[in-house]
Motif scaffolding. Structure first.
Motif, PDB file in Angstrom:
ATOM      1  N   SER B 171       2.688 -14.842  -2.686  1.00 33.35           N
ATOM      2  CA  SER B 171       4.062 -14.565  -3.124  1.00 33.35           C
ATOM      3  C   SER B 171       4.038 -13.864  -4.476  1.00 33.35           C
ATOM      4  O   SER B 171       4.818 -12.948  -4.730  1.00 33.35           O
ATOM      5  N   ASN B 172       3.137 -14.271  -5.323  1.00 29.85           N
ATOM      6  CA  ASN B 172       3.030 -13.589  -6.616  1.00 29.85           C
ATOM      7  C   ASN B 172       2.537 -12.161  -6.445  1.00 29.85           C
ATOM      8  O   ASN B 172       2.998 -11.244  -7.122  1.00 29.85           O
ATOM      9  N   THR B 173       1.597 -11.990  -5.527  1.00 30.29           N
ATOM     10  CA  THR B 173       1.074 -10.644  -5.296  1.00 30.29           C
ATOM     11  C   THR B 173       2.175  -9.748  -4.728  1.00 30.29           C
ATOM     12  O   THR B 173       2.280  -8.576  -5.078  1.00 30.29           O
ATOM     13  N   TYR B 174       3.013 -10.330  -3.903  1.00 29.52           N
ATOM     14  CA  TYR B 174       4.116  -9.561  -3.360  1.00 29.52           C
ATOM     15  C   TYR B 174       5.034  -9.101  -4.499  1.00 29.52           C
ATOM     16  O   TYR B 174       5.438  -7.937  -4.585  1.00 29.52           O
ATOM     17  N   ARG B 175       5.311 -10.027  -5.413  1.00 30.28           N
ATOM     18  CA  ARG B 175       6.150  -9.648  -6.555  1.00 30.28           C
ATOM     19  C   ARG B 175       5.496  -8.542  -7.380  1.00 30.28           C
ATOM     20  O   ARG B 175       6.152  -7.616  -7.843  1.00 30.28           O
ATOM     21  N   CYS B 176       4.206  -8.672  -7.517  1.00 33.12           N
ATOM     22  CA  CYS B 176       3.451  -7.644  -8.247  1.00 33.12           C
ATOM     23  C   CYS B 176       3.641  -6.290  -7.555  1.00 33.12           C
ATOM     24  O   CYS B 176       3.978  -5.286  -8.178  1.00 33.12           O
ATOM     25  N   ALA B 177       3.461  -6.291  -6.242  1.00 31.13           N
ATOM     26  CA  ALA B 177       3.586  -5.041  -5.488  1.00 31.13           C
ATOM     27  C   ALA B 177       4.996  -4.488  -5.607  1.00 31.13           C
ATOM     28  O   ALA B 177       5.213  -3.286  -5.773  1.00 31.13           O
ATOM     29  N   LYS B 178       5.959  -5.376  -5.586  1.00 28.35           N
ATOM     30  CA  LYS B 178       7.356  -4.956  -5.648  1.00 28.35           C
ATOM     31  C   LYS B 178       7.659  -4.310  -7.020  1.00 28.35           C
ATOM     32  O   LYS B 178       8.304  -3.277  -7.111  1.00 28.35           O
ATOM     33  N   PHE B 179       7.167  -4.957  -8.052  1.00 29.11           N
ATOM     34  CA  PHE B 179       7.381  -4.397  -9.395  1.00 29.11           C
ATOM     35  C   PHE B 179       6.784  -2.999  -9.489  1.00 29.11           C
ATOM     36  O   PHE B 179       7.393  -2.080 -10.021  1.00 29.11           O
ATOM     37  N   ILE B 180       5.566  -2.892  -8.991  1.00 28.34           N
ATOM     38  CA  ILE B 180       4.850  -1.642  -9.192  1.00 28.34           C
ATOM     39  C   ILE B 180       5.371  -0.537  -8.290  1.00 28.34           C
ATOM     40  O   ILE B 180       5.493   0.613  -8.701  1.00 28.34           O
ATOM     41  N   MET B 181       5.719  -0.898  -7.083  1.00 30.85           N
ATOM     42  CA  MET B 181       6.124   0.133  -6.134  1.00 30.85           C
ATOM     43  C   MET B 181       7.637   0.364  -6.125  1.00 30.85           C
ATOM     44  O   MET B 181       8.091   1.431  -5.734  1.00 30.85           O
ATOM     45  N   GLY B 182       8.393  -0.633  -6.495  1.00 34.55           N
ATOM     46  CA  GLY B 182       9.849  -0.482  -6.433  1.00 34.55           C
ATOM     47  C   GLY B 182      10.283  -0.198  -5.005  1.00 34.55           C
ATOM     48  O   GLY B 182       9.743  -0.770  -4.048  1.00 34.55           O
ATOM     49  N   ASP B 183      11.217   0.730  -4.882  1.00 35.09           N
ATOM     50  CA  ASP B 183      11.732   1.072  -3.547  1.00 35.09           C
ATOM     51  C   ASP B 183      10.663   1.659  -2.640  1.00 35.09           C
ATOM     52  O   ASP B 183      10.753   1.612  -1.420  1.00 35.09           O
ATOM     53  N   PHE B 369      -5.264  -0.337  -4.874  1.00 38.65           N
ATOM     54  CA  PHE B 369      -4.916   0.116  -3.525  1.00 38.65           C
ATOM     55  C   PHE B 369      -3.527   0.768  -3.538  1.00 38.65           C
ATOM     56  O   PHE B 369      -3.332   1.881  -3.042  1.00 38.65           O
ATOM     57  N   LEU B 370      -2.574   0.069  -4.144  1.00 39.74           N
ATOM     58  CA  LEU B 370      -1.198   0.591  -4.136  1.00 39.74           C
ATOM     59  C   LEU B 370      -1.089   1.916  -4.883  1.00 39.74           C
ATOM     60  O   LEU B 370      -0.364   2.811  -4.465  1.00 39.74           O
ATOM     61  N   THR B 371      -1.811   2.033  -5.987  1.00 42.02           N
ATOM     62  CA  THR B 371      -1.736   3.315  -6.710  1.00 42.02           C
ATOM     63  C   THR B 371      -2.277   4.421  -5.838  1.00 42.02           C
ATOM     64  O   THR B 371      -1.752   5.543  -5.856  1.00 42.02           O
ATOM     65  N   GLN B 372      -3.315   4.121  -5.082  1.00 42.92           N
ATOM     66  CA  GLN B 372      -3.855   5.187  -4.232  1.00 42.92           C
ATOM     67  C   GLN B 372      -2.911   5.502  -3.094  1.00 42.92           C
ATOM     68  O   GLN B 372      -2.770   6.661  -2.699  1.00 42.92           O
ATOM     69  N   VAL B 373      -2.261   4.477  -2.609  1.00 43.07           N
ATOM     70  CA  VAL B 373      -1.265   4.704  -1.557  1.00 43.07           C
ATOM     71  C   VAL B 373      -0.162   5.614  -2.102  1.00 43.07           C
ATOM     72  O   VAL B 373       0.242   6.595  -1.479  1.00 43.07           O
TER      73      VAL B 373
END
Ligand code: SF4
Ligand code: SF4
Ligand code: SF4
Ligand code: SF4
Lengths: 743, 385
Positions: B171-183, B369-373
């Protein structure tokens, strides 16, 4: 004075190795019948000088031609009282810059000797100017703020009387309204006691006469003999004074004129730094709108400063002032949020320490070129592009926005008389009056000078009455009047104290020199002054228009009325006068004319062209010396005549030279225009304007206008000089010899 | 869009170990040396500015702090000793606390007392549980752990714990992803996520970005700790009883906790040795480094850094002792050590993995990973345009 001439030739410093001394002796003896001619292997030595002194006392010689080193050196050794002295620069400008032993080199030395002999023939011993009135030793100080009061105190400490005129009902100026100050050593803020202490000292000083609620109604005369009318409560007081310190102060830039983006008027909580001082005097800083305490404050620097549309210059103090005010808010409430939005933070000298203090107390600094004040939900906010992060940030919900506005000198107010003159001239359609660029003089009602050239001080730039900041930091363009404090240039407390002391010192120097009949800076000590042969004056006004220092008044019939104590002895009037009726005892149109005549111009077939170089003695002549000192060989065809200022160049010399067969004339003057370096402000500019009219003369003589050239050089340009001379010489060879040779 | 400024952030972050960021005069020396900085992204200098201004929103959305492995070159180069490397470490701590929705992480980071008490309570609870749920008939003649705490039972406890940890961590990682990726998180087509999934694995396994730093030793030590830890995790979480015993899917020949010793060449034993050696070396190196402040990344130690290393070192040491106690067959010693071992290891896992330093094992690879995505997505968008 019955002249008895003596020629002394030095053979030291390489002169003897380069030149044959004997022919020089015989020229003096035979061609000029000089009774005493001597040479010495080291003329500047004690023996050399003693030899000259002996001749002065035993032989009665009183006109000395010293052919040795440059007049720019050893002037203390070759200084003989009551004697006319001329120096022939055989060392720097012959021996050190020409090929030794050559015929051309010898010819050059001989010409220079002839020129000097012709010169002393025309020279007379100056008689110091003594005005009819008694010289006053009082100093008028206009403005009773920090600078003015300091100046008055400094004058009294040095034993001079001071008359202090302040327009407000109380002494103190702007600083009176300032509660805390930030000044040396800038570690923290201090309570402002300077003003109250000064007011006490000034008002209790018997040597200082204070007029408050008063203004200078009229200033007549010149250094030593200024007649001042002071108006106070409807009555007039008259004073004579010797010099003036103008410390008329400044006004904050009108915030109403600021860019709308800065938000002045948007909310009562958007104020200026000056308003901040007033509103926080003796109390806490609160929100102007409702008196609530402030917790979020933004300072916007350079509000209207360093902006070509408003004040193009940096006022130098508003950064430090904002730091002071920021530290103050932090001191009042350490938890407050304080932001300073700046273009560049300018904290001259140790004011950097105050910056550090502000930073340590938590003030945030934001570099942004273009912040915008907005109203957000009734509170002001500032949006700024933070350059360092690249983000646009919002400082919202602010209690106070302080605009750091700059300083406008008191001389910046009132209409510019130049414009009035232009209008008048337009009506009269007198074109020639217009080519001399007009000074900006505003009717700011500070001194009300009774000068033909305008009632106030001419501005150098941005309405500051300066002269040449680097060369003459205290000088203005009116002799005997010295600007001090923020009217001079924007400055803080420390600099103001220094500036006021400096201006007072200049005022004292002026009084002392004037009382001896001597000139002030830059020809300090010069005893000569221009004399007008009025019978031949045509009332053309050239001299009154062109004098850079406003030293010549005019009567109703346009007759020039020279004011010698205002004169700086530049000779610009002498160069301007078409009738050639203005001359100094030791510097005149005829004198330079006979020097030109003394130049030996060889016949065409000898292929030895001649170039006359008229060089400004402040820079160009010095640069030629420098080239010699660096042993840079230059063209052997040149003959150099130093001028007090290129502005003293009279066109007749050019006509004389060319009609005598000299192939070309080169004028070497200082840079002019915005970054001028001319010691007399406009001299070289005026020379170049005059020169633009020379083609007429040349056409009359059927000569090519390429024969006359104007170049600007500064002393550091000396390495370029040999090339410049050679290039001109080549050009002249190309044009061909002057057809007037041998006439 | 303009960002809100919060000058109080610096003060707040002092609890997370922030030094005086105001020392930074934005010269950019750190950026010049940092292998992560690019012409477009002046890292870490820009973050020093974010900190000075308190641009919390910006910080929350930034992946960069996770890309930094704290080689410490920036801090070494900084002429103002503003410790940019440590500032990035602080940002990671801060971000961990912001990703955590329970608020526990923030407490853990901002109060040393809370940290110690929390570890102690969990440790005591574990001890109590082991005491309460011990086997009724322990083998006191031979060291046989399964006779006191049978592997399948421990496995169940393990799984319960893992489930809880995973829940918090994810759940924390999800929040992290949400913050970083936004919409963008949902806007980016899954195909890109799948395409880049390999990177996630590679980065997790090799930490190759760290390998790009100048100080290779740091990468090596980090790799040792990470692989040692992962191996141990595998051994205790998956192979404790030889597989998933609860659902009967196991092979006794792979059980980690068993009473008969494996032959010296047995892969489980070898894995155990590797993990132990790697952890022992890595952790000891880091502890000595921090004690001596031998290099920039070891110069500043937050309470949680010490807690992490101490727990890890103790876990490793007690693990080794258990092993030897078993070999020399000292039943009581083995059992006591086992209790101690778990009293250290469990709090470490329960508290550190979702809420503190260990959480980076999820955040960092996910952010890489997300930055590369994101990059890939923008690349494709650009090609389409
Ligand atoms: S002192 Fe500072 S605020 Fe004032 S004009 Fe200069 S740079 Fe601008
Ligand atoms: S032009 Fe120069 S020399 Fe002539 S009156 Fe003016 S200051 Fe004096
Ligand atoms: S320039 Fe000469 S002629 Fe003209 S007004 Fe002056 S003194 Fe007279
Ligand atoms: S952290 Fe140090 S190196 Fe980096 S920009 Fe700031 S002062 Fe320079």
């Amino acid at each position: 004075m019955e002249k008895k001439t003596a020629v002394y030739v030095c053979s030291g410093c390489g002169i003897g190795a380069s030149l044959n001394i004997d022919p020089l002796m015989s020229i003096s003896k035979e061609d000029y019948s000089v009774p005493v001619c001597k040479s010495h292997e080291c003329l500047c030595s004690r023996e050399g000088a003693a030899m000259i002194k002996e001749d002065i006392s035993n032989e009665g010689v009183n006109t000395l031609v010293i052919a040795a080193c440059s007049p720019r050196v050893m002037y203390d050794v070759f200084n003989f009282e009551n004697c006319i002295v001329d120096r022939v620069n055989l060392r720097e400008q012959v021996a050190w810059c020409q090929k030794p032993g050559e015929e051309d080199t010898q010819m050059m030395a001989e010409d220079y000797l002839r020129m000097a002999l012709a010169k002393v023939e025309a020279m007379e011993l100056p008689v110091p100017f003594k005005p009819e009135q008694e010289i006053s030793r009082d100093i008028l100080v206009v403005g009773g703020g920090l600078a003015g009061m300091t100046a008055a105190m400094e004058a009294s400490k040095a034993g001079y009387g001071a008359i202090l005129v302040e327009k407000e009902p109380e002494l103190g100026g702007f600083q009176k309204k300032v509660g805390q100050i930030a000044t040396f050593p800038y570690k923290d803020l201090k309570d402002n006691r300077i003003i109250s202490d000064l007011v006490k000292a000034v008002t209790s000083n018997p040597k200082i006469k204070v007029y408050t609620g008063a203004a200078v109604e009229k200033t007549v005369g010149g250094p030593g003999i200024f007649e001042i009318s002071i108006k106070q409560n409807g009555s007039l007081a008259e004073h004579r004074c010797g010099a003036i310190v103008m410390a008329a102060g400044w006004q904050p830039y009108d915030p109403g004129k600021l860019d709308k983006k800065l938000g002045f008027g948007l909310s009562p909580d958007v104020i200026t730094n000056a308003m901040f001082e007033e509103m926080s005097f003796g109390g806490n800083v609160t929100r102007p709108s409702d008196g609530k305490p402030v917790a979020r404050v933004a300072f916007l620097q350079c509000a209207g400063s360093r902006d070509p549309k408003h004040l193009p210059y940096c006022s130098t103090v508003c950064c430090t002032t904002s730091l002071k005010q920021a530290v103050r808010i932090k001191g009042q409430n350490p938890d407050s949020e304080v932001y300073v939005v700046y273009k560049e933070m300018r904290t001259p000298g140790q004011a950097e320490d105050l910056y550090r203090k502000a930073q340590e107390s938590g003030v945030l600094f934001i570099r942004c070129q273009d912040p915008e004040v907005k109203a957000e939900g009734g509170r002001p906010a500032v949006e700024a592009a933070d350059e360092l992060s690249g983000e646009t940030i919002l400082l919202g919900n602010l209690d106070l926005v302080v605009l750091a506005t700059g300083m406008v000198p008191a001389t910046a107010f009132g209409p510019d008389i130049g414009k009035e003159l232009l209008k008048a001239a337009d009506e009269e359609k007198k074109e020639e009056d217009l080519d001399v660029p007009l000074d900006i003089i505003r009717r700011s009602k500070i001194l009300n000078l009774d000068y033909r050239q305008g009632p106030e001080m001419p501005a150098l730039r941005y309405d500051f009455p300066d002269s040449h900041f680097i060369c003459f930091p205290y000088e203005t363009r009116r002799t005997g009047i010295y600007a001090a404090g923020c009217v001079h240039r924007p400055m803080g407390i420390g600099s103001t104290l220094e500036d006021a002391a400096g201006a007072t010192m200049k005022a004292i120097q002026c009084i002392e020199l004037t009382s001896r009949g001597a000139a002030v800076h830059p020809r300090a000590g010069d005893m000569s002054y221009p004399e007008f042969a009025m019978q031949r004056c045509t009332q053309c006004k050239r001299c009154t228009v062109e004098c850079p220092f406003g030293a010549i008044n005019e009567d109703e019939k346009a007759n020039p009325l020279p004011q010698p104590t205002r004169c700086r002895r530049c000779g610009v009037c002498m160069g301007a006068c078409p009738e050639r009726i203005i001359s100094f005892k030791n510097y005149s149109v005829a004198m330079i004319g006979s020097m030109v005549k003394a130049i030996n111009v060889p016949e065409e077939d000898e292929e030895k062209p001649r170039i006359l170089v008229l060089a400004c003695e402040n820079d160009a002549y010095a640069a030629l010396d420098m080239a010699g000192i660096h042993r840079m060989t230059h063209n052997p065809w040149v003959r150099v005549i130093p001028l007090r200022c290129l502005g003293s160049m009279n066109l007749v010399w050019i006509a004389d030279s060319l009609s005598k067969g000299i192939d070309g004339v080169l004028l070497l003057g200082c840079q002019h225009g915005d970054d001028y370096q001319c010691h007399f402000i406009k001299g070289s500019e005026l020379a170049s304007i005059r020169l633009s009219k020379v083609s007429e003369t040349l056409n009359r003589l059927a000569l090519e206008s390429d024969r006359v050239r104007f170049e600007t050089v500064s002393i550091i340009d000396y390495p370029k000089l040999p090339g410049l001379l050679d290039e001109f010489a080549e050009k002249l060879v190309e044009i061909g010899p002057n057809p007037f040779k041998g006439w | 869009m303009s960002v809100k400024v919060d000058p109080k952030l610096m003060k707040d972050l002092e609890h997370f170990g922030l030094k005086d960021v105001n020392k930074c005069f934005q010269c950019g020396n750190c950026t010049a040396i940092c292998p992560l900085s690019t012409p477009e992204n002046s890292f870490p200098r820009r973050f020093m500015r974010y900190l000075q201004l308190g641009l919390t929103d910006k910080i929350l959305k930034s992946p960069e702090p996770w890309l930094c492995y704290y080689c410490g070159d920036c801090s070494t180069q900084c002429p103002r000793e503003a410790e940019p490397g440590e500032a990035m470490m602080v940002l990671r701590r801060y971000l961990t606390s912001r990703y955590d929705w329970t608020g526990f992480s923030r407490k853990f980071y901002t109060s040393e007392r809370f940290e110690i008490v929390a570890v102690a309570i969990v440790g005591i609870l574990v001890g109590l549980a082991l005491w309460l749920f011990r086997g009724s008939n322990p083998n006191m003649e031979h060291a046989a752990l399964n006779s006191v705490w049978p592997a399948p039972a421990i496995e169940i406890a393990d799984l319960v714990m893992a489930a809880i940890l995973t829940f918090f961590l994810l759940s924390n990682t999800y929040r992290c992803a949400k913050f970083i990726m936004g919409d963008l998180l949902y806007r980016i087509p899954p195909a890109i996520y799948i395409k880049k999934a390999w990177e996630l694995v590679v980065h997790f396994a090799t930490q190759k970005r760290f390998g790009e730093c100048t100080d290779k030793m740091q990468w090596f030590v980090h790799l040792l700790i990470m692989t040692g830890y992962s191996t141990v995790f595998l051994l205790v979480a998956v192979f404790l009883a030889g597989g998933l015993h609860v659902i009967g899917l196991y092979w006794d020949q792979l059980a980690f906790q068993r009473d008969v010793e494996y032959a010296i060449w047995h892969p489980i034993r070898l894995l155990g040795y590797y993990a132990t050696a790697a952890l022992l070396y890595g952790t000891t190196y880091a502890i000595i480094g921090r004690l001596k402040k031998s290099k920039a990344p070891y110069k500043n130690s937050h309470g949680t850094d010490w807690m992490f290393l101490i727990l890890l070192e103790l876990t490793t040491l007690t693990g080794i002792f258990i092993h030897f106690a078993r070999i020399v067959d000292l039943p009581m010693t083995t059992y006591v050590l086992y209790v101690v071992h778990l009293m250290v290891a469990v709090p470490m896992l329960v508290l550190e993995v979702p809420f503190a330093k260990w959480a980076h094992l999820a955040f960092r690879p996910v952010v890489v990973f997300l930055t590369q995505v994101k990059e890939e997505y923008f690349k494709e968008q650009k090609m389409l345009a």
